[in-house]
Design an enzyme around this catalytic site. Structure first.
Site, short mmCIF file in Angstrom:
data_model
loop_
_atom_site.label_atom_id
_atom_site.label_comp_id
_atom_site.label_asym_id
_atom_site.label_seq_id
_atom_site.Cartn_x
_atom_site.Cartn_y
_atom_site.Cartn_z
N SER A 106 -3.14 6.61 -0.23
CA SER A 106 -2.38 6.78 1.01
C SER A 106 -1.52 8.05 0.97
O SER A 106 -1.21 8.57 -0.11
CB SER A 106 -1.48 5.56 1.20
OG SER A 106 -0.52 5.78 2.20
N TYR A 128 -1.93 10.90 6.80
CA TYR A 128 -1.19 10.73 8.05
C TYR A 128 -0.77 12.12 8.43
O TYR A 128 0.06 12.73 7.73
CB TYR A 128 0.06 9.87 7.85
CG TYR A 128 -0.20 8.38 7.80
CD1 TYR A 128 -1.00 7.76 8.74
CD2 TYR A 128 0.41 7.58 6.84
CE1 TYR A 128 -1.22 6.39 8.71
CE2 TYR A 128 0.20 6.21 6.80
CZ TYR A 128 -0.63 5.63 7.74
OH TYR A 128 -0.84 4.28 7.70
N THR A 154 -6.19 9.08 9.22
CA THR A 154 -5.92 7.82 9.94
C THR A 154 -5.40 8.15 11.33
O THR A 154 -4.39 8.84 11.48
CB THR A 154 -4.90 6.96 9.16
OG1 THR A 154 -5.49 6.63 7.90
CG2 THR A 154 -4.56 5.68 9.90
N ARG A 163 6.10 -4.11 14.78
CA ARG A 163 6.00 -5.06 13.66
C ARG A 163 7.11 -6.09 13.78
O ARG A 163 8.20 -5.96 13.19
CB ARG A 163 6.12 -4.30 12.33
CG ARG A 163 5.17 -3.10 12.20
CD ARG A 163 3.97 -3.42 11.36
NE ARG A 163 2.99 -2.34 11.34
CZ ARG A 163 2.88 -1.43 10.37
NH1 ARG A 163 3.70 -1.45 9.34
NH2 ARG A 163 1.93 -0.51 10.43
N LYS A 236 -10.26 7.36 10.27
CA LYS A 236 -10.04 5.92 10.03
C LYS A 236 -9.27 5.33 11.21
O LYS A 236 -8.25 5.88 11.63
CB LYS A 236 -9.24 5.71 8.75
CG LYS A 236 -8.84 4.28 8.48
CD LYS A 236 -8.24 4.12 7.09
CE LYS A 236 -7.84 2.69 6.78
NZ LYS A 236 -6.55 2.31 7.33
N HIS A 260 -6.49 -1.31 11.20
CA HIS A 260 -5.32 -1.21 10.32
C HIS A 260 -4.87 -2.62 9.89
O HIS A 260 -3.68 -2.89 9.72
CB HIS A 260 -4.19 -0.50 11.06
CG HIS A 260 -3.35 0.39 10.18
ND1 HIS A 260 -3.39 1.75 10.25
CD2 HIS A 260 -2.42 0.11 9.23
CE1 HIS A 260 -2.53 2.28 9.40
NE2 HIS A 260 -1.94 1.30 8.75
#
Ligand code: FMN
Length: 363
Positions: A106, A128, A154, A163, A236, A260
């Site tokens: 990542s 990212y 991504t 969230r 992605k 995700h």
């Protein structure tokens, strides 16, 4: 460890991790409609075995971008692993190397991509894109120099999803600096800091957060990144066939069908529901990888039979890491390989390359 059910892994990890870190890993966005659908929709497909095939030898191998791999597994990029285990990404890298499974590191790791590269076998870098193009380009240069074999951009995180569980807990690992390894070690980012992170940690984290996401990132930027590297580039987070088509028009090398793990857009299509139309659109011209909801060997068989070229494991290996570090990740991987092998044999299939839609029915 000796935990073979995903639910047992999850329960054990919960007992080890504190409630807020565990919830961060486990949960999805919103009321977790999409998180649930990822699992439920995989179960709507059933395997229709054909027997009396010779399955005395099973070939799990695949090839991607001219390289052969022993199994169709990769480890999905998972950020903030420092909240899960002190050895975080390094333990994951060592375990994956032992088993021969590539990792996708990542952007938001606790240590730098160079430190990960020193421990890892086959590795790709997940990007990212930063709101600052110079940081993005610096990451790509560093990934090239550190021997990463592909760049995974991504695209499903123009902003952090809603969230709800983490908001309820007021828990934000990004703000704790659990995801600063690549930023703090980056020469372009360092120039933006008034003082080093060791002098004012919180200020450096705040500066990172300003640049972390790129809501303005568009296809034009993708074209610029295409020009910036010769490494294979995959997107992605693709869920719409027209985005898959565009990826090919922009001469990208692969796509990863993913939502995700239900952590971004709640209410969006499950990953497995998105897969067949994308595979049809791509028509074998570039690899199509898959994640979101893989919990056992049968899920892998279903995704591959629907046309995926490989699958990414996410939460299962993170729970292995929480429970027993490097050994825990290795055990999860060994079990997934065993499960896939047994599932193929009992479905009457002797090679991953022989999996096709004829094996499945939708109920
Ligand atoms: C805790 C956590 C952190 C994640 N961090 C990243 C990340 O940094 N970059 C990324 O592209 N995807 C990230 N993902 C998504 C995974 O790469 C993958 O798409 C997802 O875990 C698949 O869903 P599953 O775990 O339910 O199978 C993360 C997922 C989880 C659970």
């Amino acid at each position: 460890m000796k935990l073979f059910h995903f639910t047992d892994l999850e329960k054990k990890a919960e007992s080890i991790l504190g409630s807020h870190p565990f919830t961060y890993i486990k949960s999805g966005s919103g009321d977790e409609e999409t998180l649930g659908d990822n699992i439920a929709d995989l179960r709507k497909w059933k395997i229709r075995p054909k027997f009396l095939q010779d399955v005395s030898k099973r070939d799990l191998s695949i090839s991607l971008f001219g390289k052969n791999y022993k199994t169709p597994y990769l480890l999905a990029p998972v950020g903030n692993l420092g909240i899960v285990h002190p050895e975080a990404e390094l333990a994951v890298s060592r375990a994956a190397k032992q088993v021969g499974v590539p990792i996708i590191a990542s952007t938001v790791t606790s240590v730098s991509m160079e430190e990960i590269a020193a421990e890892a076998g086959d590795r790709w870098f997940q990007l990212y894109c930063s709101s600052d193009m110079d940081i993005t380009l610096s990451f790509i240069r560093r990934a090239e120099q550190a021997g990463y074999g592909a760049i995974v951009i991504t695209v499903d995180m123009p902003a952090l999803g809603f969230r709800a569980s983490d908001l309820t807990n007021q828990y934000a690992p990004f703000k704790l600096g659990a995801a600063s390894g690549n930023y703090f070690s980056d020469p372009v980012f360092q120039k933006k800091l008034a003082c080093s992170p060791s002098k004012d940690f919180q200020r450096a984290v705040d500066e990172q957060l300003k640049h972390l996401f790129a809501p303005g990132f568009s296809w034009e930027d993708v074209a610029a990144l295409r020009m910036a590297t010769d490494l294979p580039i995959l997107l992605k987070g693709i869920l719409h066939p027209s985005d898959a088509k565009k990826a090919m028009e922009f001469e990208l090398d692969g796509i990863i069908v993913s939502n995700h793990g239900g952590r971004q857009l709640d209410g969006c299509i499950s990953s497995i529901a998105a897969l067949p139309a994308i595979v049809d659109e791509v028509g074998g011209r570039i690899p199509v990888l898959f994640d979101s909801g893989i919990r056992k060997g049968a899920d892998v068989v279903k995704a591959l039979a629907l046309g995926a070229d490989a699958v990414l494991l996410g939460r299962p290996y993170v729970y292995g890491l929480a429970i027993n570090g490097e050994e825990g990740v290795k055990e999860v991987l060994d079990n997934f390989i065993y499960d896939l092998d047994a599932t193929m044999a009992t479905a009457g299939v002797n090679a991953v390359s022989a999996l096709d839609r004829d094996l499945l029915v939708r109920t």
